[in-house]
Design a protein around this motif. Structure first.
Motif, PDB file in Angstrom:
ATOM      1  N   GLN A  47      78.773 100.111  58.498  1.00 52.54           N
ATOM      2  CA  GLN A  47      79.312  99.058  57.653  1.00 52.54           C
ATOM      3  C   GLN A  47      79.507  99.512  56.206  1.00 52.54           C
ATOM      4  O   GLN A  47      79.546  98.694  55.300  1.00 52.54           O
ATOM      5  N   THR A  85      81.203  93.177  59.573  1.00 52.13           N
ATOM      6  CA  THR A  85      82.189  92.700  58.599  1.00 52.13           C
ATOM      7  C   THR A  85      83.151  93.798  58.157  1.00 52.13           C
ATOM      8  O   THR A  85      84.308  93.519  57.841  1.00 52.13           O
ATOM      9  N   GLU A 119      87.222  93.654  58.297  1.00 49.29           N
ATOM     10  CA  GLU A 119      88.101  94.006  57.169  1.00 49.29           C
ATOM     11  C   GLU A 119      89.158  95.020  57.609  1.00 49.29           C
ATOM     12  O   GLU A 119      90.330  94.929  57.212  1.00 49.29           O
ATOM     13  N   GLN A 154      77.169  88.062  57.055  1.00 53.72           N
ATOM     14  CA  GLN A 154      78.236  87.777  58.021  1.00 53.72           C
ATOM     15  C   GLN A 154      78.694  86.332  57.908  1.00 53.72           C
ATOM     16  O   GLN A 154      79.895  86.043  57.913  1.00 53.72           O
ATOM     17  N   PHE A 195      80.673  85.849  54.818  1.00 56.14           N
ATOM     18  CA  PHE A 195      81.964  86.517  54.947  1.00 56.14           C
ATOM     19  C   PHE A 195      82.960  85.619  55.670  1.00 56.14           C
ATOM     20  O   PHE A 195      84.101  85.443  55.234  1.00 56.14           O
ATOM     21  N   TRP A 196      82.563  85.020  56.784  1.00 53.15           N
ATOM     22  CA  TRP A 196      83.486  84.198  57.564  1.00 53.15           C
ATOM     23  C   TRP A 196      83.797  82.876  56.879  1.00 53.15           C
ATOM     24  O   TRP A 196      84.901  82.349  56.994  1.00 53.15           O
ATOM     25  N   GLU A 206      82.455  83.377  65.551  1.00 57.70           N
ATOM     26  CA  GLU A 206      83.393  84.322  64.948  1.00 57.70           C
ATOM     27  C   GLU A 206      84.687  84.414  65.749  1.00 57.70           C
ATOM     28  O   GLU A 206      85.781  84.420  65.184  1.00 57.70           O
TER      29      GLU A 206
END
Length: 209
Positions: A50, A83, A87, A124, A127-128, A154
Protein backbone atom coordinates in the motif's frame (compact mmCIF):
# COMPACT_ATOMS: atom_id res chain seq x y z
CA UNK A 1 2.85 -19.50 -19.76
CA UNK A 2 4.20 -17.24 -17.03
CA UNK A 3 3.74 -17.30 -13.24
CA UNK A 4 4.61 -13.61 -12.83
CA UNK A 5 2.65 -11.97 -15.64
CA UNK A 6 0.55 -8.99 -14.45
CA UNK A 7 -0.30 -7.26 -17.75
CA UNK A 8 -1.15 -8.79 -21.10
CA UNK A 9 -2.46 -6.93 -24.14
CA UNK A 10 -3.61 -8.70 -27.31
CA UNK A 11 -4.29 -6.32 -30.17
CA UNK A 12 -4.53 -8.76 -33.06
CA UNK A 13 -4.02 -12.49 -33.53
CA UNK A 14 -2.59 -13.86 -36.77
CA UNK A 15 -3.47 -17.46 -35.95
CA UNK A 16 -6.52 -19.56 -35.12
CA UNK A 17 -7.90 -18.08 -31.92
CA UNK A 18 -9.17 -21.39 -30.51
CA UNK A 19 -5.55 -22.63 -30.41
CA UNK A 20 -4.39 -19.83 -28.11
CA UNK A 21 -3.92 -20.96 -24.50
CA UNK A 22 -2.76 -18.57 -21.79
CA UNK A 23 -1.54 -20.04 -18.50
CA UNK A 24 -0.94 -17.31 -15.94
CA UNK A 25 -2.15 -17.62 -12.33
CA UNK A 26 -2.35 -13.84 -11.90
CA UNK A 27 -4.64 -13.39 -14.89
CA UNK A 28 -7.54 -15.61 -13.84
CA UNK A 29 -10.49 -14.05 -15.61
CA UNK A 30 -13.76 -15.59 -16.74
CA UNK A 31 -13.73 -14.83 -20.46
CA UNK A 32 -11.36 -15.57 -23.32
CA UNK A 33 -11.47 -12.04 -24.63
CA UNK A 34 -8.87 -12.77 -27.30
CA UNK A 35 -11.58 -14.71 -29.18
CA UNK A 36 -13.42 -11.44 -29.84
CA UNK A 37 -12.81 -9.00 -32.66
CA UNK A 38 -11.47 -6.14 -30.57
CA UNK A 39 -8.25 -5.57 -28.65
CA UNK A 40 -8.09 -6.64 -25.01
CA UNK A 41 -5.89 -5.89 -22.01
CA UNK A 42 -5.77 -8.06 -18.88
CA UNK A 43 -4.26 -6.47 -15.77
CA UNK A 44 -3.79 -7.87 -12.28
CA UNK A 45 -3.43 -4.79 -10.08
CA UNK A 46 -0.91 -5.48 -7.33
CA UNK A 47 0.34 -3.27 -4.53
CA UNK A 48 0.76 -5.39 -1.40
CA UNK A 49 2.51 -2.81 0.78
CA UNK A 50 0.00 0.00 0.00
CA UNK A 51 2.94 2.36 -0.44
CA UNK A 52 4.40 2.16 -3.95
CA UNK A 53 2.71 1.45 -7.25
CA UNK A 54 4.24 -1.27 -9.36
CA UNK A 55 6.63 -0.61 -12.23
CA UNK A 56 4.12 -2.32 -14.53
CA UNK A 57 1.41 0.15 -13.51
CA UNK A 58 3.63 3.15 -14.16
CA UNK A 59 4.52 1.70 -17.57
CA UNK A 60 0.86 1.11 -18.42
CA UNK A 61 -0.03 4.69 -17.47
CA UNK A 62 2.78 6.13 -19.60
CA UNK A 63 1.71 4.00 -22.59
CA UNK A 64 -2.05 4.09 -21.97
CA UNK A 65 -2.82 5.36 -25.47
CA UNK A 66 -1.05 2.34 -26.95
CA UNK A 67 -2.78 -0.24 -24.74
CA UNK A 68 -6.22 1.23 -24.01
CA UNK A 69 -7.78 1.86 -27.38
CA UNK A 70 -11.36 2.93 -28.09
CA UNK A 71 -13.97 0.17 -28.46
CA UNK A 72 -11.58 -2.33 -26.88
CA UNK A 73 -12.07 -4.37 -23.70
CA UNK A 74 -10.24 -4.76 -20.41
CA UNK A 75 -10.13 -7.15 -17.46
CA UNK A 76 -8.74 -6.00 -14.12
CA UNK A 77 -8.45 -7.76 -10.78
CA UNK A 78 -8.34 -5.61 -7.65
CA UNK A 79 -8.47 -5.89 -3.87
CA UNK A 80 -10.93 -3.18 -2.78
CA UNK A 81 -9.61 -3.43 0.79
CA UNK A 82 -6.28 -2.11 -0.48
CA UNK A 83 -6.78 1.63 -0.98
CA UNK A 84 -3.66 1.92 -3.13
CA UNK A 85 -5.00 -0.70 -5.53
CA UNK A 86 -8.31 1.19 -5.67
CA UNK A 87 -6.41 4.38 -6.54
CA UNK A 88 -4.60 2.47 -9.29
CA UNK A 89 -7.93 1.18 -10.64
CA UNK A 90 -9.25 4.75 -10.65
CA UNK A 91 -6.20 5.86 -12.66
CA UNK A 92 -6.77 3.03 -15.14
CA UNK A 93 -10.42 3.94 -15.71
CA UNK A 94 -9.56 7.63 -15.99
CA UNK A 95 -7.02 6.75 -18.72
CA UNK A 96 -9.51 4.62 -20.66
CA UNK A 97 -11.09 6.05 -23.83
CA UNK A 98 -14.57 7.50 -23.61
CA UNK A 99 -16.25 4.32 -24.85
CA UNK A 100 -15.16 0.70 -24.41
CA UNK A 101 -16.86 -2.51 -25.40
CA UNK A 102 -16.44 -4.43 -22.14
CA UNK A 103 -14.89 -4.07 -18.71
CA UNK A 104 -14.48 -6.99 -16.32
CA UNK A 105 -13.59 -6.27 -12.68
CA UNK A 106 -12.63 -9.34 -10.67
CA UNK A 107 -12.65 -8.77 -6.92
CA UNK A 108 -9.72 -10.29 -5.09
CA UNK A 109 -10.35 -11.20 -1.49
CA UNK A 110 -8.08 -9.74 1.15
CA UNK A 111 -6.52 -12.17 3.62
CA UNK A 112 -6.46 -9.58 6.39
CA UNK A 113 -9.12 -9.75 9.14
CA UNK A 114 -12.07 -7.45 8.39
CA UNK A 115 -13.90 -7.40 11.71
CA UNK A 116 -11.13 -5.83 13.77
CA UNK A 117 -11.27 -2.02 13.79
CA UNK A 118 -7.60 -1.38 13.03
CA UNK A 119 -6.04 1.87 11.82
CA UNK A 120 -5.93 0.37 8.31
CA UNK A 121 -9.65 -0.46 8.51
CA UNK A 122 -10.43 3.09 9.62
CA UNK A 123 -8.34 4.45 6.74
CA UNK A 124 -10.25 2.24 4.30
CA UNK A 125 -13.60 3.47 5.65
CA UNK A 126 -12.51 7.09 5.41
CA UNK A 127 -11.22 6.50 1.89
CA UNK A 128 -14.54 5.15 0.59
CA UNK A 129 -16.72 7.68 2.43
CA UNK A 130 -14.68 10.86 1.97
CA UNK A 131 -12.42 10.34 -1.05
CA UNK A 132 -15.31 8.94 -3.12
CA UNK A 133 -13.23 7.19 -5.81
CA UNK A 134 -14.66 7.02 -9.34
CA UNK A 135 -16.95 9.99 -8.69
CA UNK A 136 -15.65 11.95 -11.68
CA UNK A 137 -14.21 9.32 -14.04
CA UNK A 138 -15.03 10.15 -17.67
CA UNK A 139 -15.47 6.55 -18.74
CA UNK A 140 -18.16 4.29 -20.17
CA UNK A 141 -18.40 0.63 -21.20
CA UNK A 142 -21.30 -1.04 -22.97
CA UNK A 143 -20.96 -4.10 -20.73
CA UNK A 144 -19.44 -4.34 -17.24
CA UNK A 145 -18.83 -7.70 -15.57
CA UNK A 146 -18.32 -7.83 -11.81
CA UNK A 147 -16.76 -11.22 -11.02
CA UNK A 148 -16.35 -12.82 -7.59
CA UNK A 149 -18.99 -10.44 -6.19
CA UNK A 150 -19.82 -10.98 -2.50
CA UNK A 151 -21.95 -7.90 -1.86
CA UNK A 152 -19.44 -6.28 0.49
CA UNK A 153 -19.79 -2.58 1.25
CA UNK A 154 -16.83 -1.69 -0.98
CA UNK A 155 -18.10 -3.79 -3.89
CA UNK A 156 -21.60 -2.34 -3.57
CA UNK A 157 -20.22 1.21 -3.41
CA UNK A 158 -18.12 0.70 -6.55
CA UNK A 159 -21.02 -0.92 -8.44
CA UNK A 160 -23.43 1.84 -7.41
CA UNK A 161 -21.09 4.56 -8.66
CA UNK A 162 -20.64 2.81 -11.99
CA UNK A 163 -24.42 2.58 -12.32
CA UNK A 164 -25.52 6.03 -11.16
CA UNK A 165 -22.82 7.94 -13.03
CA UNK A 166 -23.57 6.39 -16.39
CA UNK A 167 -20.39 4.35 -16.69
CA UNK A 168 -22.33 1.25 -17.78
CA UNK A 169 -24.14 1.74 -21.05
CA UNK A 170 -26.12 -1.45 -21.59
CA UNK A 171 -25.57 -4.38 -19.22
CA UNK A 172 -24.00 -5.08 -15.82
CA UNK A 173 -23.39 -8.81 -15.28
CA UNK A 174 -22.68 -9.90 -11.70
CA UNK A 175 -21.02 -13.25 -11.05
CA UNK A 176 -21.31 -14.27 -7.36
CA UNK A 177 -18.34 -15.35 -5.29
CA UNK A 178 -20.36 -18.13 -3.67
CA UNK A 179 -23.47 -20.18 -4.36
CA UNK A 180 -24.13 -21.30 -0.79
CA UNK A 181 -27.76 -20.59 0.23
CA UNK A 182 -26.87 -17.94 2.84
CA UNK A 183 -24.33 -16.13 0.67
CA UNK A 184 -26.57 -16.32 -2.39
CA UNK A 185 -29.43 -14.69 -0.48
CA UNK A 186 -27.18 -11.83 0.62
CA UNK A 187 -25.80 -11.32 -2.88
CA UNK A 188 -29.27 -11.40 -4.41
CA UNK A 189 -30.30 -8.71 -1.92
CA UNK A 190 -27.35 -6.53 -2.96
CA UNK A 191 -28.22 -6.97 -6.65
CA UNK A 192 -31.85 -6.06 -5.94
CA UNK A 193 -30.69 -2.89 -4.17
CA UNK A 194 -28.47 -2.02 -7.13
CA UNK A 195 -31.49 -2.33 -9.40
CA UNK A 196 -33.33 0.23 -7.26
CA UNK A 197 -30.67 2.89 -7.80
CA UNK A 198 -31.21 5.76 -10.26
CA UNK A 199 -29.44 4.70 -13.44
CA UNK A 200 -27.22 6.92 -15.55
CA UNK A 201 -28.64 5.02 -18.55
CA UNK A 202 -32.34 4.22 -18.24
CA UNK A 203 -32.09 1.12 -20.45
CA UNK A 204 -29.36 -0.45 -18.27
CA UNK A 205 -29.96 -4.10 -17.24
CA UNK A 206 -28.38 -5.46 -14.04
CA UNK A 207 -28.45 -9.25 -13.81
CA UNK A 208 -26.76 -11.98 -11.77
CA UNK A 209 -25.24 -14.79 -13.82
Amino acid sequence: SSPNLDILTIGNLLCEKEKVVIASPRLQFYRNYWTTLYAHTSYSISCPDQEKKSIGHEFLMRRSRDFLSEFASMSVSVDLANTKEVEMLHEILAACPREMEELEILFKKSNSPRKVETSIARTQKQFWEETKPFSHANFSAYTVRLSNFSGSKEEFTLASRLITQGMVGKTMLIKPSSFSPSDKLEIEGAVANLNELPKGHIELDIVMV
